[in-house]
Design a protein around this motif. Structure first.
Motif, mmCIF file in Angstrom:
data_model
loop_
_atom_site.group_PDB
_atom_site.id
_atom_site.type_symbol
_atom_site.label_atom_id
_atom_site.label_comp_id
_atom_site.label_asym_id
_atom_site.label_seq_id
_atom_site.Cartn_x
_atom_site.Cartn_y
_atom_site.Cartn_z
ATOM 1 N N ASN A 74 25.951 -20.289 -75.289
ATOM 2 C CA ASN A 74 24.837 -21.132 -74.860
ATOM 3 C C ASN A 74 24.344 -20.707 -73.476
ATOM 4 O OD1 ASN A 74 25.157 -22.588 -77.194
ATOM 5 N ND2 ASN A 74 25.678 -24.509 -76.197
ATOM 6 N N ILE A 75 25.273 -20.478 -72.570
ATOM 7 C CA ILE A 75 24.907 -20.067 -71.213
ATOM 8 C C ILE A 75 24.133 -18.748 -71.263
ATOM 9 C CG2 ILE A 75 25.820 -19.338 -68.963
ATOM 10 C CD1 ILE A 75 28.180 -21.334 -69.541
ATOM 11 N N ALA A 76 24.602 -17.808 -72.067
ATOM 12 C CA ALA A 76 23.914 -16.521 -72.198
ATOM 13 C C ALA A 76 22.530 -16.702 -72.828
ATOM 14 C CB ALA A 76 24.762 -15.557 -73.026
ATOM 15 N N PHE A 77 22.428 -17.569 -73.828
ATOM 16 C CA PHE A 77 21.152 -17.850 -74.491
ATOM 17 C C PHE A 77 20.133 -18.337 -73.472
ATOM 18 C CE2 PHE A 77 18.369 -21.076 -76.444
ATOM 19 C CZ PHE A 77 17.788 -20.356 -77.479
ATOM 20 N N TYR A 78 20.520 -19.310 -72.647
ATOM 21 C CA TYR A 78 19.595 -19.857 -71.662
ATOM 22 C C TYR A 78 19.301 -18.850 -70.543
ATOM 23 C CZ TYR A 78 20.416 -24.237 -74.080
ATOM 24 O OH TYR A 78 20.506 -25.210 -75.041
ATOM 25 N N ALA A 79 20.306 -18.122 -70.099
ATOM 26 C CA ALA A 79 20.104 -17.132 -69.037
ATOM 27 C C ALA A 79 19.115 -16.054 -69.490
ATOM 28 C CB ALA A 79 21.428 -16.507 -68.634
#
Length: 182
Positions: free
Chosen positions: A143-148
């Motif tokens: 999720n963090i990578a998706f948003y970043a």
């Protein structure tokens, strides 16, 4: 000035053509009180994969969706009357908070989360906000990578649930100035 969001606003605010066309292929509508059950079911299904990782149900699995539908903006993405995904947004004083993006497990990886994120950004712009915020569990690395990847930046870490770390992220953008003719 804040204005009511309509799906046409996506094109007005410069959303990608691919995202706006895809939204038109699927039906997007505002959740009503009658939708609380399907919103709850979709959220539970979408977040179930995280239970083994964190040892409990993630917050969207335990939310009161009867209350959320009454108090938040929840938009549903449907195709042929079937709920595929949803986005839950809460207008704050100076930003729009994305509380939940949930995609049906068999639809994950097909770009629906990205499309709903674009929709939320269009909603924020149409409401006059220059910033989006969201948060996720620090162990949800995908999720963090998706948003970043979509230009959301971590601005702090904290805790919503005792014993866990929450990553707070935001994305700032400029709202185009209105042209006034005198």
């Amino acid at each position: 000035m804040r204005v009511h969001f309509t799906p046409k606003s996506l094109n007005e605010w410069g959303a990608s053509r691919e995202g706006s066309e895809a939204m038109q292929d699927n039906e997007l509508r505002r959740a009503t009180p009658a939708d609380a059950k399907i919103v709850r079911e979709l959220s539970r299904a979408a977040y179930a994969k995280w239970i083994p990782l964190i040892g409990r149900e993630p917050l969207p699995m335990t939310a009161d969706y009867d209350r959320a539908i009454a108090q938040h903006i929840i938009d549903l993405l449907e195709e042929n009357g079937q709920l595929l995904a949803l986005v839950e947004m809460i207008p704050q004083k100076d930003h729009l908070l994305i509380k939940n993006i949930a995609v049906r497990p068999d639809q994950q990886g097909k770009g629906l989360g990205d499309r709903l994120l674009q929709h939320a950004e269009g909603t924020a712009r149409s409401l006059g906000f220059e910033e989006m915020q969201l948060y996720t569990n620090s162990t949800f690395e995908s999720n963090i990578a998706f948003y970043a990847k979509r230009r959301y930046e971590e601005y702090r870490r904290g805790s919503i649930v005792p014993g866990t770390t929450t990553v707070f992220m935001r994305k700032r953008f400029l709202v185009p100035a209105k042209l006034y003719l005198i």
